[in-house]
Design a protein around this motif. Sequence first.
Motif, short mmCIF file in Angstrom:
data_model
loop_
_atom_site.label_atom_id
_atom_site.label_comp_id
_atom_site.label_asym_id
_atom_site.label_seq_id
_atom_site.Cartn_x
_atom_site.Cartn_y
_atom_site.Cartn_z
N SER A 88 33.45 91.68 -146.12
CA SER A 88 34.78 91.25 -145.65
C SER A 88 35.79 91.14 -146.78
O SER A 88 36.95 90.82 -146.53
CB SER A 88 34.66 89.88 -144.96
OG SER A 88 34.30 88.88 -145.91
N SER A 89 35.35 91.39 -148.04
CA SER A 89 36.21 91.24 -149.22
C SER A 89 36.81 89.84 -149.31
O SER A 89 37.92 89.66 -149.81
CB SER A 89 37.33 92.29 -149.22
OG SER A 89 36.80 93.57 -149.45
N PHE A 90 36.08 88.85 -148.78
CA PHE A 90 36.48 87.45 -148.84
C PHE A 90 37.84 87.22 -148.16
O PHE A 90 38.62 86.36 -148.55
CB PHE A 90 36.55 86.96 -150.30
CG PHE A 90 35.23 87.02 -151.01
CD1 PHE A 90 34.38 85.92 -151.02
CD2 PHE A 90 34.81 88.19 -151.64
CE1 PHE A 90 33.15 85.97 -151.67
CE2 PHE A 90 33.57 88.25 -152.28
CZ PHE A 90 32.74 87.14 -152.29
N ARG A 91 38.09 88.02 -147.11
CA ARG A 91 39.35 87.91 -146.37
C ARG A 91 39.06 87.80 -144.87
O ARG A 91 38.04 88.30 -144.39
CB ARG A 91 40.24 89.12 -146.62
CG ARG A 91 40.80 89.21 -148.03
CD ARG A 91 41.67 90.47 -148.16
NE ARG A 91 42.33 90.54 -149.44
CZ ARG A 91 41.77 91.01 -150.55
NH1 ARG A 91 40.52 91.45 -150.52
NH2 ARG A 91 42.43 91.04 -151.68
N LEU A 92 39.99 87.19 -144.16
CA LEU A 92 39.91 87.15 -142.70
C LEU A 92 40.44 88.46 -142.14
O LEU A 92 41.29 89.12 -142.75
CB LEU A 92 40.72 85.97 -142.16
CG LEU A 92 40.25 84.57 -142.57
CD1 LEU A 92 41.18 83.52 -142.01
CD2 LEU A 92 38.82 84.32 -142.12
N GLY A 93 39.93 88.83 -140.97
CA GLY A 93 40.35 90.08 -140.36
C GLY A 93 40.75 89.89 -138.91
O GLY A 93 41.51 88.97 -138.58
N SER A 94 40.20 90.71 -138.04
CA SER A 94 40.51 90.61 -136.61
C SER A 94 39.85 89.38 -136.00
O SER A 94 39.02 88.73 -136.63
CB SER A 94 40.02 91.87 -135.90
OG SER A 94 38.61 91.98 -136.03
N MET A 95 40.23 89.09 -134.77
CA MET A 95 39.71 87.90 -134.10
C MET A 95 38.18 87.95 -133.99
O MET A 95 37.49 86.98 -134.30
CB MET A 95 40.34 87.77 -132.72
CG MET A 95 39.79 86.59 -131.91
SD MET A 95 40.17 84.99 -132.69
CE MET A 95 41.94 84.91 -132.35
N ASN A 96 37.64 89.09 -133.54
CA ASN A 96 36.20 89.16 -133.34
C ASN A 96 35.44 89.09 -134.67
O ASN A 96 34.37 88.50 -134.75
CB ASN A 96 35.81 90.42 -132.55
CG ASN A 96 36.13 91.70 -133.30
OD1 ASN A 96 35.44 92.06 -134.24
ND2 ASN A 96 37.18 92.39 -132.87
N SER A 97 36.00 89.67 -135.73
CA SER A 97 35.34 89.59 -137.04
C SER A 97 35.40 88.18 -137.60
O SER A 97 34.45 87.71 -138.24
CB SER A 97 35.96 90.58 -138.03
OG SER A 97 37.31 90.24 -138.30
N ASN A 98 36.51 87.47 -137.36
CA ASN A 98 36.64 86.09 -137.83
C ASN A 98 35.64 85.17 -137.14
O ASN A 98 35.04 84.29 -137.77
CB ASN A 98 38.06 85.58 -137.60
CG ASN A 98 39.08 86.24 -138.51
OD1 ASN A 98 38.71 86.85 -139.51
ND2 ASN A 98 40.35 86.16 -138.16
N VAL A 99 35.48 85.37 -135.81
CA VAL A 99 34.51 84.55 -135.07
C VAL A 99 33.10 84.77 -135.62
O VAL A 99 32.35 83.83 -135.86
CB VAL A 99 34.57 84.87 -133.56
CG1 VAL A 99 33.43 84.17 -132.83
CG2 VAL A 99 35.91 84.45 -132.98
N ILE A 250 24.44 85.87 -133.38
CA ILE A 250 23.95 87.15 -132.87
C ILE A 250 24.92 87.73 -131.84
O ILE A 250 25.25 88.93 -131.87
CB ILE A 250 22.54 87.00 -132.26
CG1 ILE A 250 21.53 86.53 -133.31
CG2 ILE A 250 22.09 88.30 -131.62
CD1 ILE A 250 21.36 87.47 -134.47
N PHE A 251 25.41 86.87 -130.95
CA PHE A 251 26.33 87.33 -129.90
C PHE A 251 27.65 87.81 -130.49
O PHE A 251 28.13 88.91 -130.18
CB PHE A 251 26.56 86.18 -128.91
CG PHE A 251 27.49 86.53 -127.78
CD1 PHE A 251 27.08 87.40 -126.79
CD2 PHE A 251 28.77 85.99 -127.72
CE1 PHE A 251 27.93 87.73 -125.73
CE2 PHE A 251 29.63 86.31 -126.69
CZ PHE A 251 29.21 87.19 -125.69
N SER A 252 28.25 86.99 -131.37
CA SER A 252 29.55 87.35 -131.95
C SER A 252 29.42 88.55 -132.88
O SER A 252 30.30 89.42 -132.94
CB SER A 252 30.15 86.16 -132.70
OG SER A 252 29.29 85.74 -133.75
N GLY A 253 28.28 88.63 -133.63
CA GLY A 253 28.07 89.77 -134.51
C GLY A 253 27.91 91.06 -133.72
O GLY A 253 28.42 92.12 -134.13
#
Length: 263
Positions: A88-99, A250-253
């Motif tokens: 993630s390069s230590f950054r927040l991204g899209s909603m699903n990736s953040n969750v 597992i679900f969010s990933g």
Amino acid sequence: GIVIPALYITTMVIIYMGWEYSAERPLTAEYGLGYWLGIIGGSMMLLLLLYPLRKHARFMSRLGPVKYWFRMHMLFGVLGPVCILFHSSFRLGSMNSNVALFCMLAVATSGLFGRYFYVRIHHGLYGRKASLAEIQEHAGMLDRALEKPLNAFPRLAERIRHYEHVAQNPPANILGSFGLLFSLGIRTWFTYASLWLSFSTDLPLADRKVLLRHVGARMECIRKLSEFQFYTRLFSAWHILHFPLFLMLIFSGSIHVVAVHMY
């Protein structure tokens, strides 16, 4: 041992260096090294399921000792989140990736607490689980060894019985039990010091030292018994929380992987 502390220190150094250099040379999550770190980290997190399966599934009962699976579980539980952080390069991204990222961080943090509780009720990190019976047996041996010497000191015997009564009747809530456990450590030292001062000077110094050493061992055993019961309760409560967190991960990933490759 020094292996586990060394692993944690090395991990913290790697995370710090990655954080420092992420702004200058960020990895790209969609391709290249950043992409593959995501695949590797996600696979490691998924493989964490193998440890509980090895413990409870009959078809895996012959696949090596449980302690080796636990070591793998611990290792992947550290390396997996590190790979995902670099992905993630230590950054927040899209909603699903953040969750997915926050679920992973919650599981990793929960795992650190679980390791702490685990060590308190096992013989070392990879040892067998201690039992309440063996601790009580040790306490009984010390009690029998002190029975005759304490006949000459009824007040001392009464103080030890009171200490044991307090230690073995903790409050029902966990917070109150933690307060009791903390106070027992302090009370042990104060009681030990006051007993030393209260002994008659007629008793030879060598005899006083021997008796107090036995009394100290008895009180320490009582405290450890209370500590074992407390951490057993915490470990059971932790299990109830940790597994749903892992299922959320597992679900969010899975949603994150599907979303990335479909859109």
